[in-house]
Structure formats: C-alpha cells, structure tokens
Design an enzyme around this catalytic site. Structure first.
Site, PDB file in Angstrom:
ATOM      1  CD  GLU A   1      -2.928  -0.710   2.461  1.00  0.00           C
ATOM      2  OE1 GLU A   1      -2.859   0.342   3.129  1.00  0.00           O
ATOM      3  OE2 GLU A   1      -3.621  -1.670   2.792  1.00  0.00           O
TER       4      GLU A   1
ATOM      5  CG  ASP B   1      -3.925   7.753   7.927  1.00  0.00           C
ATOM      6  OD1 ASP B   1      -3.874   6.519   8.005  1.00  0.00           O
ATOM      7  OD2 ASP B   1      -4.011   8.371   6.852  1.00  0.00           O
TER       8      ASP B   1
END
Lengths: 269, 392
Positions: A43, A54
């Site tokens: 990724e 995040d």
C-alpha cells in the site's frame, strides 16, 4: 492480479509506506526493500494534510512528505518505477478530496497507466463510492472497501459485495497506529462473520505492529497490513536513505516470516 | 422551491453527504435515528424550549441600534441579540440540544472541537449542567490566542487538549475530535459546533439554531408589522447564519446576506472566505466549498477572528449560494476591527469579532436602504473573549 497475492494456506504480508517520506528517493528504495523482503502487496500512501482515518504516525509522515513538496504525480512515478523493478502489486491509499481535485477520471487513468493495482479511499463511505467504483472498474482498478468493528452484518455484506481486490478489515475502533500491547481476539469473531458473508480475501489492518500480532492475524485472515510500525522503523533514521530502507527491510523480513508464508511454501514442496 | 430538508443521503442540492471512515458510519446512523425520534417527540421540544428559556435566557431581544448606522442611513438597523445568551453567544442553543440527544442515547461523555473557544465553553457548560464529562480539542495556536476561554472551560470542569498537528487551528482540532470519536464511538457523543460535518450534523445543528430566526421573524412582525428587507449574519462554518436565515428562507422578498472573513483580502492568500475564494471539495465529512490548492490539500486560513478561521463552510450555505437564495460577501480584518471599535463606542455593546464582520457589512448595506426598509443583523456573540487579544 490479486490471485497471486492471496494464496491458499498462508497470509499475505501487506506493508504500507508513505510516498515522499522522508523523500521520494528513499521511498523508492523502501519499495524495493519491501519487494526483496517478501511483501505480497504494497500500500502506497499519497500524503494528505487532513487524514481522518490515520493516527499520529501516518499523519506526521504525510505532513513530512507534503513539506517536501510531494505531489500526486510523484506517487504515480514511484509506482511506475517500482513496477519496472519487479515490485509486487501496489495499491494506492489516499483520501477523496485529493482524488476529486486531481480529477477522478485522470486519477484512474494515471493509476492504470503507471501500473497500480487499485486504490483505497477510506473516507468514501459505501454510499458515496458509486462513481468511484464505476470509474475504477472501467480502468480495471481494484477498490478494496473497509469494514469496521462497528459495521453491522447487513452493512458488512453490502460492503463486501461492492469491494474488489480484497476486503479491508479494520481491526479496532479508532485510527491507524502501532499498539504492541493489544490482543486481536475480537477480530476472530469479525473474520468469522465476514467469512459467512463473502468468499473474497480478508486483509486485516490498523494497530498491527509486532511479529506475534502478525502471527495471530495470519492464522485467521488472508492478509496482514502493517503501516505505522514500518514508518516508526525508518523515521528515526533521518535522511540516510539506504539505512532507512535497510531498517524497514529488517522489520519486514521478521513480519513476513511471522505470516507463515515461507513455511507454507516449504511444506508444499 | 429550495430544499430546506436534506434528502435521505444528507444532501442539500449537490452539497452535504457523509464522507467519513467506515468506523463512524454506525454512530452517524444511530444519531440519525435518534434525531428522527426526538424531533417527532413533542416532549423533547418542550424540554428543549424550557432549557432555552430558563437556562439560556431566551427569547433574546430584538434591539434597534441608535447611532451606529445613523450617519449613513435612516433605515432601522436591528440586532438579534444572541450576545445576551448564557455563555455569551448563539453556540449554547446548539449544545443544549445535542446534550439532550446524548442523554437520550445513553452516551457517557461529550467531546467537542473549538476555534475561538465559544463552542468549547458552550459544550463545557452543558456538560456541567447535565453531569457529563467533556473533552475539548483546540488548536495550540487558538489555545494561545483565546486563553480566557480555555480558563473558563477548565473552570467548568472540561479538559482542554491542545492540538499540535497541521496548522494548529480549528481545522486540526476538528480532525483530532473525529479521530478521538472513532476510538470511543460507543460511549462518546461528538458535539459539533457548526452546520458542518457529515449528515446528519448540518441538518441537526441548523434545527437547533433555527430558534434565532423563528424568534426574530415573530419579533419583527410584532414590533414593525413587517418583515426585514435584509438579514445579515457572519459565516465561518455558518451556524448563526443558518439559524437566522431559516426563519426567513421561505420569505422570497427577504434578502439573505452571509458575511465571510476576507482576512487580508479575498485574493490575498491570507483569507478564510471559503465561498468567496474556495472551490468545491470534501472536508470533515461533507461536500461543500473549501479553501484548497490544485492538489486538494486544504489551505491555511487567516482571519483576525478565530471563530471564522476555518477553511470550509456548511453545505447548506453552498446550496443557498449556488441557488441564488442567499448572497455571500466578505469583510477584511481591518474593516471588521473598525466596526468593532465603532460599534462599541456608538452602542454600548462590545460585539464578538465574528459579529463585527456582519456589522461592518450592515453599515455599508444600510447606506443603500431607505427608512421603509428594515435591516436585521445577527449579533452572534459578545466580544469579551476577544479583548485580551486586541489589547496585545
């Protein structure tokens, strides 16, 4: 493209790294190191200043990359270069607003042209993915969707149905980030529920950092996604690109071993 | 006719929606169900109205200014006095409503983001009133420039968490609150402070702020026998503006004006005018106008007023702009400060710097209106919180 990633009897190791952190040259070396360490899929994060999914580690990596002037086009160049170097498939990880401003059609075309296998857009909830899915499908790009612990079984079924490449199983409430102490026992039930709903590969991410945790997840899932721990591994190295890549590779080799993938291959000989 | 209720997916025209990580979807759906149930329950509104009356001090007055616009116009310049509310701003109308919902849902704590600190204070206040612990997320820069409000929040028992990521202002405080919410989505109610965020927040917050417009409309009719010609409010996220606009949006003859913070000027690069200088994108859960670069990175903003210093704007405002029902203008820092000082001296009321933007535009507009018109300004809050900053 994903058939070779998710093979029977072992789990795929899926590392996450941020494009342009600490700089583009280092990211390129890290991608090669991850290939050599045995990553099954990578990724590649595209830096965004307001990443709602995040935690502090990846948000800070994104800030560093942006401060260096990293742009969307740089991420595509990294993908193209890694593909030329024999990289495993790369899935981009980004947020919706950068994709929309770049242009959805242009984003998909550039992703396809440079060899990306797909893209994950974590703030595009299922109901808002219609156009993304249509454009991605036209360009033969996968769009793995996320299932959270708070997702109802009915909704999880719809998400799994719409998801392509694999289903991204978020292992906990909250955002990304390493947590060495935690147990993944609750994920077992989530995986069992999803297995009843779908035959698609299930990759688990968020909060996975140690070899023991990887081993625990590899026993039940088809893929293990590790991000923040890898970033922590090189973030302290500063700007010495080669040593940053070596630090990442060392951790990655340990984590790949913990997936049992090597062992599984051995037993079939 | 302009849609005043979002569609089933939370859209006002092409704006709104629900753009958040999957982990938050369940909580938004739960909130949507609770709103549907509470808003259909006369008992809920009765309890809410009683709290507005007895705790907030509503209805707030409709006040005709004496001198501020007298030199430029004969038009009556009216103020809807949200500065007279308990805690000193319109924010409390919303936090009381959300706290009632949190209690109905059995949530154990409240979290909030805040810029100027007014929403943080209003959330800390209802937390104290209802016995719910409160965690407030505030950009480290704003913690510095709004020290008085930080102290007040702490006095009320809230914990204030300075946010050091990104630009260290309201945008980043909002990101942090979303992240914290994602971790404790089961027992935590996120009290959003404006008509922004993912569906159903823009709709819910507007419904709680609608009381401003409903009261003002009735007060105008009662006192003057007619509706205002113009309604003016400052717009950051846009909750006081949506509140007062909602009372008049169906009245086609009433002109609606939203006043954004131009900062150093709309074209200067140091601005917070999302509708004036921004473009369509996705931020904090909804599709609306925002200040961003060509790569979709959200821009740093600037305004003398921390409460307007936000790169986005509520999706319903984007819809009102594009449909032409409301007009959005902007006022610079310098113009707002001039209005702030002039208004205090002329009227004996110290306005919030946010409200001073609306007042600066109001005087310009008043000059174009005659004595048969009525110009109504939402005085969204009082300026005590800004005095320490201005004395530096």
């Amino acid at each position: 493209m994903f058939d070779a990633v998710f093979t029977r009897g072992s789990a795929a190791f899926i590392p996450y790294v941020m494009a342009g952190d600490p700089d583009l040259e280092t990211t390129s070396l890290i991608l090669d190191a991850l290939r050599d360490a045995g990553a099954a899929l990578i990724e590649l994060g595209i830096p965004y200043g307001d990443p709602l999914a995040d935690g502090p580690t990846i948000a800070a990596a994104g800030q560093r990359a942006l401060a260096r002037g990293t742009r969307m086009g740089d991420a595509f160049e990294l993908v193209a270069r890694a593909q030329g170097n024999g990289s495993p498939p790369i899935v981009l990880f980004t947020y919706l607003n950068p994709v929309l401003q770049y242009g959805l059609e242009r984003f998909a075309a550039d992703a396809r042209r440079t060899g990306a296998a797909g893209a994950i857009v974590p703030d595009a909830a299922l109901e808002e993915t219609g156009e993304l899915r249509a454009v991605f499908a036209r360009h033969e790009l996968a769009m793995p969707l996320l299932v959270a612990p708070s997702t109802s079984p009915q909704r999880a079924a719809r998400i799994a149905e719409a998801s392509t490449g694999f289903v991204y199983v978020v292992s906990r409430l909250g955002v990304t980030g390493a947590n060495q102490q935690r147990s993944f026992a609750p994920v077992r039930e989530q995986i069992a529920m999803l297995r009843r709903l779908t035959g698609k590969p299930l990759a688990v991410g968020f909060g996975v950092s140690t070899a023991n945790q990887v081993r625990e997840i590899a026993a039940i899932a088809d893929g293990v996604i590790v991000g923040s721990a890898l970033i922590d591994a090189y973030a302290s190295t500063g700007e010495r690109a080669q040593s940053a890549a070596e630090d990442v590779a060392a951790l990655a080799r340990t984590l790949v071993a913990a997936t049992g993938r090597t062992a599984a291959v051995d037993t079939t000989r | 006719m302009l849609r005043s209720t979002p569609d089933a997916r939370g859209y006002f025209g092409p704006f709104g929606g629900r753009f958040v990580p999957e982990v938050l979807i369940g909580a938004l759906e739960e909130l949507e169900r609770e709103i549907a149930s509470a808003f259909a329950d006369a008992g809920f509104w009765k309890e809410y109205a009683a709290a507005l009356r007895d705790f907030v001090g509503r209805p707030s007055p409709l006040y005709r200014t004496e001198r501020y616009a007298a030199g430029v116009s004969a038009v009556p310049l009216l103020l809807k006095r949200e500065d007279t509310n308990h805690t000193g701003a319109h924010k409390i109308n919303n936090t009381i409503g959300q706290a009632f919902l949190a209690l109905r849902m059995g949530k154990k704590r409240l979290i909030a983001e805040t810029g100027a600190g007014q929403h943080g204070v209003a959330t800390a206040t209802v937390g104290a009133k209802f016995g719910l612990p409160v965690d407030v997320y505030m950009g480290a820069v704003d913690v510095e420039r709004q020290a008085l409000n930080v102290f007040i929040m702490q006095l009320l028992g809230a914990r204030v968490h300075p946010v050091t990521g990104g630009t260290q202002t309201l945008k980043d405080a909002t990101n942090e609150a979303f992240r914290v919410w994602a971790e404790r989505v089961d027992d935590t109610f996120y009290v959003i402070g404006s008509v922004v965020g993912a569906h159903p927040y823009p709709y819910m917050v507007r419904e709680f702020q609608k009381v401003i417009g409903t009261e003002a409309r009735a007060q105008c009719l009662d006192r003057y026998g007619r509706l205002p010609s113009d309604v003016i409010a400052c717009v950051g996220g846009g909750s006081n503006a949506m509140g007062i606009f909602s009372g008049f949006v169906e009245d086609a003859d009433v002109r609606l004006w939203g006043v954004e913070a131009a900062g150093d000027g709309v074209g200067s690069g140091r601005t917070a005018a999302s509708l004036g200088a921004g473009s369509v994108g996705v931020l904090h859960g909804s599709r609306s106008y925002l200040l961003q670069n060509d790569e979709g990175q959200v821009s740093e903003t600037h305004s003398v007023s921390a409460g307007l210093d936000y790169p986005g704007v509520g999706p319903e405002h984007a819809h009102l702009k594009e449909s032409g029902r409301a007009t959005y203008v902007s006022v610079t820092d310098a113009e707002a400060l001039e209005a702030f000082y002039a208004f205090a001296r002329d009227e004996g009321i110290i306005p919030a710097l946010e409200s001073a933007h609306a007042l600066a535009f109001a005087r310009k507009l008043a000059a174009e209106r005659d004595a048969n018109d009525l110009v109504l300004v939402c005085l969204s809050g009082r300026g005590d919180k800004d005095i320490a900053q201005l004395r530096v």
